[in-house]
Motif scaffolding. Structure first.
Motif, PDB file in Angstrom:
ATOM      1  N   LYS A  78       0.831  -1.218   0.000  1.00 53.71           N
ATOM      2  CA  LYS A  78       0.000   0.000   0.000  1.00 53.71           C
ATOM      3  C   LYS A  78       0.862   1.263   0.000  1.00 53.71           C
ATOM      4  O   LYS A  78       0.702   2.147  -0.835  1.00 53.71           O
ATOM      5  N   THR A  79       1.762   1.341   0.977  1.00 54.77           N
ATOM      6  CA  THR A  79       2.548   2.563   1.121  1.00 54.77           C
ATOM      7  C   THR A  79       3.475   2.764  -0.069  1.00 54.77           C
ATOM      8  O   THR A  79       3.606   3.882  -0.593  1.00 54.77           O
ATOM      9  N   THR A  80       4.096   1.692  -0.517  1.00 53.24           N
ATOM     10  CA  THR A  80       4.989   1.779  -1.679  1.00 53.24           C
ATOM     11  C   THR A  80       4.210   2.263  -2.899  1.00 53.24           C
ATOM     12  O   THR A  80       4.703   3.094  -3.680  1.00 53.24           O
TER      13      THR A  80
ATOM     14  N   PHE B 178      -2.261   8.077   6.387  1.00 58.06           N
ATOM     15  CA  PHE B 178      -3.370   7.790   7.300  1.00 58.06           C
ATOM     16  C   PHE B 178      -3.139   6.478   8.044  1.00 58.06           C
ATOM     17  O   PHE B 178      -4.077   5.810   8.461  1.00 58.06           O
ATOM     18  N   ASP B 179      -1.867   6.128   8.188  1.00 61.62           N
ATOM     19  CA  ASP B 179      -1.482   4.920   8.929  1.00 61.62           C
ATOM     20  C   ASP B 179      -0.634   5.354  10.127  1.00 61.62           C
ATOM     21  O   ASP B 179       0.339   6.101   9.946  1.00 61.62           O
ATOM     22  N   PRO B 180      -1.023   4.911  11.336  1.00 56.16           N
ATOM     23  CA  PRO B 180      -0.253   5.281  12.534  1.00 56.16           C
ATOM     24  C   PRO B 180       1.228   4.921  12.426  1.00 56.16           C
ATOM     25  O   PRO B 180       2.064   5.515  13.114  1.00 56.16           O
TER      26      PRO B 180
ATOM     27  N   GLY C 254       3.107   5.560  10.029  1.00 56.00           N
ATOM     28  CA  GLY C 254       3.790   6.699   9.417  1.00 56.00           C
ATOM     29  C   GLY C 254       4.833   6.326   8.381  1.00 56.00           C
ATOM     30  O   GLY C 254       5.783   7.081   8.144  1.00 56.00           O
ATOM     31  N   ASN C 255       4.643   5.212   7.704  1.00 57.09           N
ATOM     32  CA  ASN C 255       5.666   4.775   6.749  1.00 57.09           C
ATOM     33  C   ASN C 255       5.773   5.687   5.526  1.00 57.09           C
ATOM     34  O   ASN C 255       6.871   5.867   4.983  1.00 57.09           O
ATOM     35  N   ALA C 256       4.656   6.249   5.110  1.00 54.59           N
ATOM     36  CA  ALA C 256       4.722   7.164   3.948  1.00 54.59           C
ATOM     37  C   ALA C 256       5.513   8.416   4.333  1.00 54.59           C
ATOM     38  O   ALA C 256       6.296   8.937   3.538  1.00 54.59           O
TER      39      ALA C 256
ATOM     40  N   ILE D 232      -4.806   8.642  -0.276  1.00 54.18           N
ATOM     41  CA  ILE D 232      -4.846   8.339   1.159  1.00 54.18           C
ATOM     42  C   ILE D 232      -4.205   6.972   1.385  1.00 54.18           C
ATOM     43  O   ILE D 232      -4.693   5.958   0.883  1.00 54.18           O
ATOM     44  N   ASP D 233      -3.107   6.964   2.119  1.00 58.79           N
ATOM     45  CA  ASP D 233      -2.414   5.703   2.432  1.00 58.79           C
ATOM     46  C   ASP D 233      -3.018   5.127   3.712  1.00 58.79           C
ATOM     47  O   ASP D 233      -2.810   5.655   4.798  1.00 58.79           O
ATOM     48  N   CYS D 234      -3.789   4.048   3.566  1.00 64.99           N
ATOM     49  CA  CYS D 234      -4.591   3.514   4.678  1.00 64.99           C
ATOM     50  C   CYS D 234      -3.809   2.553   5.575  1.00 64.99           C
ATOM     51  O   CYS D 234      -2.825   1.949   5.154  1.00 64.99           O
TER      52      CYS D 234
HETATM   53 MG    MG Z   1       1.741   0.985   4.804  1.00 64.85          MG
END
Ligand code: MG
Ligand code: ADP
Length: 268
Positions: free
Chosen positions: A22-24, A45-47, A49-51, A130-132
């Motif tokens: 997802k983040t990639t 939008f992920d705790p 915070g990878n993005a 939005i990165d979930c």
């Molecule tokens: Mg991710």
């Protein structure tokens, strides 16, 4: 392009499984869209915070985050940070967001918190991604309510399809109850690896079941993709010639083609 001419598209990158890309996908798709002169806002939008980390934003620089948008009524504009990619902006997140699911429960219209934060400012951008997080909880529901369409990264592995039907049911439920306009932008096969015996079987199954919804572009498993985040750069900047970067460029052009077709159908 003036603000009023923009027709913003809000895409949620969703899959309740972690580690599926997802983040990639969010980071590199955002970069590829910015590279063709789209103005893009990536909302972490992920705790985890990878993005944010993927763009080299140190936790100490995450003063206003996606948590503040949904729980402290902070205007979106205050959370926006520039990235090293021209035309690409980001709202970071921190671990604070992990408390949001519970903190939102008592709020009115809790499914609409993100939508309410985004809508007044969406027209400043061409694309909002939005990165979930890896769940179908209230955060992801907020993303699905805020979005025009979902983009689903799917890792070609044995259990992928099981999770996908659950995800599709959730999208249906949101469409029926909370966001009638929600559509599927597409499904992208990620970390594609021909050496894995399941890969081709899963691809056949997914394509025969979901047909045109599955993008032709397939993202190969590629070590350069996994190296990039530790350099605080999208893979597309870290090594734009690697196979993964080329695949994300192809994905972006397919996505844009689908968007053009959608506009033509609306105009017809
Ligand atoms: Mg991710
Ligand atoms: P998610 O956001 O769904 O949890 P990520 O995008 O963070 O998934 O990917 C999970 C891990 O796999 C990360 O370490 C990432 O760098 C790596 N990864 C993602 N896509 C690829 C790829 N195409 N090839 C190799 N590694 C990848």
């Amino acid at each position: 392009m003036t603000r009023s001419e923009r027709n913003p598209r809000i895409l949620a990158i969703v899959n309740q499984k972690g580690g599926v890309g997802k983040t990639t996908t969010a980071v590199n798709l955002a970069t590829a869209l910015a590279a063709v002169n789209k103005k893009v806002l990536l909302i972490d939008f992920d705790p985890q915070g990878n993005a944010s980390t993927g763009f080299g934003i140190d936790p100490s620089r995450r003063e206003v985050t996606s948590y503040d948008l949904i729980l402290n009524d902070v205007p979106l504009t205050e959370g926006v940070q520039a990235t090293a990619v021209p035309g690409l902006f980001i709202i970071p997140s921190t671990i604070d967001l992990s408390g949001a699911e519970i903190e939102m429960v008592s709020l009115m219209r809790r499914e609409f918190r993100l939508k309410n934060a985004i809508d007044p400012h969406a027209a400043d951008y061409d694309y909002l991604l939005i990165d979930c997080p890896p769940s179908l909880g209230l955060l992801t529901i907020n993303a699905l309510v805020a979005a025009d369409a979902v983009l689903i990264p799917l890792q070609c592995e044995f259990y992928a399809l099981e999770g996908l039907s659950h995800l599709m049911r959730t999208v249906e439920l949101v469409r029926a109850n909370l966001n009638a306009q929600l559509t599927i932008q597409g499904i992208v096969l990620t970390m594609y690896d021909r050496r894995n015996k399941f890969t081709e079987q899963i691809e056949r199954d997914v394509r025969s079941y979901f047909g045109e919804q599955v993008y032709s572009a397939v993202i190969p498993r590629n070590v350069r993709m996994s190296e990039a985040p530790s350099h605080g750069k999208p893979a597309l900047i870290y090594d734009m010639h690697c196979a993964g970067s080329k695949a994300y460029i192809q994905l972006a052009s397919e996505l844009l083609k689908r968007e053009r077709r959608r506009k033509e159908e609306l105009a017809a």
